[in-house]
Each structure stands twice: as structure tokens, then as C-alpha cells.
Motif scaffolding. Structure first.
Motif: not given
Length: 280
Positions: A14, A121, A124
Motif C-alpha cells: 500500500m 493490490w 490492499a
């Protein structure tokens, strides 16, 4: 209103501004070159990691946070919060979830550990979902329920440049790696139930990336919305070019670009391109 602390690990990759904005506690995983150990995202950057990876003969190793560090983090957060939600790297890729569950039992209190069944991702994206729902004032049980629903709509396709790192990490056989190199096979991998697995073997990188786009188009269909990140390991320009290809093929997709860090990068190697997506 109860106060909920939010925890993740460094394999979510992140951005620091997001971590600060949403008050997220990040527990680092470790990457080890011989006797040297580095906390991911703290002691070594992604770019520095890939530079060193290119010059090292021995493959680095990785390790999850130790239980003691997680105990300290949970205890500290519970001094100022009523509960903790921890969204962590897939248990099929790391022992981080198991370590966190052990730490939670040792600490006691209201701690929920969520296995994201993904990394980077995708992980996240779930963390940010928790953060936004927390800001809306939703109760903890409802936040957890919604994130688990989101988890079922998150997936990933990876195209690796070489089978060498997967072989050295024990994910493919030596024969497969050798034949893959000789035949210029570019495997398409996917994350299935939290584990990275071979999905298809495609001749040439160009065809492998085109196949990933086809798979994404099938996922989206006519009505769903695709939110995704194009993920690269060490060559940002390749990631940008692939993002443009995906955007052209799926104009309604909401795309961003992100880099894969050291811990996951150890196992897939340089030259990786991936799409980690959520269908809504």
C-alpha cells in the motif's frame, strides 16, 4: 460507536499516503539475502530489491512476521481501540495468517483475522474497503461480512518471464522449467483459493498477455464493472504498456498501476506482469 483498529502486512504494498490517511498498522514481512534480513518496505525498497536480485546467485528467502511482533502490535492497538480487524496475505502463500491467529489467541480481546486469499493490490483493495466502511460507522460484524463478500469477487492472473524462480521456490519441477525455457513458454498463473497455480502455458509473452485480456473480458461480461491494478515487478514501462492494452480492450475498466514488492517478487522473479482485479 466502537473504535476499530485496522492491520495489514507489507505484502499489500500500500502507498504510504493511504496508510497514513486511513491509520493502518502495517506489519512487515522479511526478505533474506544469505545472513542479511530486511523488513519489506522498511529496510529495502522494491527497486533496490530487484537490482540486488539481478546480481545475486542465490535466491533470497522470505519469512512471515514472528508471533511476538504481532502480539505487541495487537496489544498496543487494543489499548486505544475496542477491536482489531487484520486483513493479511493469503494463507496459501505465507504463514502470516497462522502467526496472526496464534497472536490473537495469546492476546485475547476482540481481534478478527481475515485471510485475504490474495496479495498485493487485491489485499490492499480489501484493506481499503474495511477503512471506508469503518469511516461510514458500520459495526465490525457488518464490515467483516462485506469484506468476505468482496473477497469472493477478487482474483489475479500472472504472466512470469521465466519459470526459474517458481522452480527454485518449489512451485514447478525442474523438467517443466527446463522445457519452458527451451520452448519459450510463458505460463499464465492464477490465484485459486488463495494459492498460486499454473493455469495455462502459452507460447510467447505477447500471446500470454493477450490471453489474460481475454480472460478478463470473460470475467466482466456485459454488466459487471472491472476495477483492477496492472502489477509489474521491475520494469515500469512494461506495466504502463500493458495497462494501455487492457484499457483499450475494456474501456469501462477502472485501472491503476502498482509494483510488486520483494516478498512476492522473490517467488515470481523479475519481468512479471499481472492483473489483480475485483469484479463488482
Amino acid at each position: 460507536m466502537s473504535k476499530i483498529a485496522l492491520v495489514t502486512d507489507s505484502a499489500a504494498y500500500m502507498p504510504s499516503d493511504m496508510i497514513e490517511k486511513y491509520d493502518i498498522t502495517v506489519v512487515p514481512l522479511m526478505v533474506n539475502f544469505g545472513n542479511e534480513s530486511f523488513r519489506e518496505g522498511v529496510d529495502i525498497s522494491s527497486d533496490d530489491f530487484y537490482k540486488r536480485l539481478a546480481s545475486e546467485k542465490a535466491l533470497p528467502t522470505t519469512s512471515q512476521p514472528v508471533v511476538g511482533d504481532l502480539v505487541v502490535a495487537f496489544e498496543k492497538l487494543l489499548q486505544t481501540h475496542d477491536s482489531v480487524i487484520a486483513v493479511l496475505l493469503s494463507s496459501g502463500l505465507s504463514g502470516t495468517v497462522n502467526s496472526a491467529e496464534t497472536a490473537a489467541r495469546m492476546v485475547g480481546g476482540d481481534i478478527t483475522v481475515i485471510d485475504s486469499k490474495i496479495t498485493a493490490w487485491g489485499q490492499a483493495h480489501m484493506v481499503l474497503e474495511v477503512a471506508k466502511l469503518r469511516e461510514e460507522g458500520l459495526p465490525k460484524d457488518e464490515i467483516v461480512s462485506r469484506v468476505l463478500e468482496l473477497r469472493d469477487r477478487v482474483g489475479a492472473y500472472f504472466v512470469v518471464d521465466s519459470l526459474e524462480h517458481l522452480h527454485r521456490g518449489g512451485r514447478v519441477s525442474g523438467v517443466s522449467a527446463m522445457l519452458g525455457s527451451l520452448l519459450q513458454v510463458k505460463p499464465v498463473l492464477r490465484v485459486n483459493d488463495g494459492k498460486l497455480e499454473m493455469f495455462e502455458k502459452v507460447r510467447t509473452r505477447k500471446k500470454a498477455l493477450a490471453r489474460v485480456i481475454e480472460l478478463l473480458q470473460e470475467k466482466v461480461g456485459e454488466n459487471d464493472k472491472l476495477v483492477a491494478s496492472i502489477v509489474y515487478s521491475d520494469v515500469k514501462a512494461d506495466g504502463e504498456a500493458f495497462l494501455a492494452q487492457v484499457q483499450e480492450a475494456i474501456p469501462t475498466a477502472v485501472l491503476e498501476l502498482s509494483q510488486l514488492g520483494p516478498v512476492v517478487g522473490t517467488h515470481v522473479g523479475p519481468g512479471l506482469l499481472a492483473v489483480i482485479y475485483a469484479v463488482r
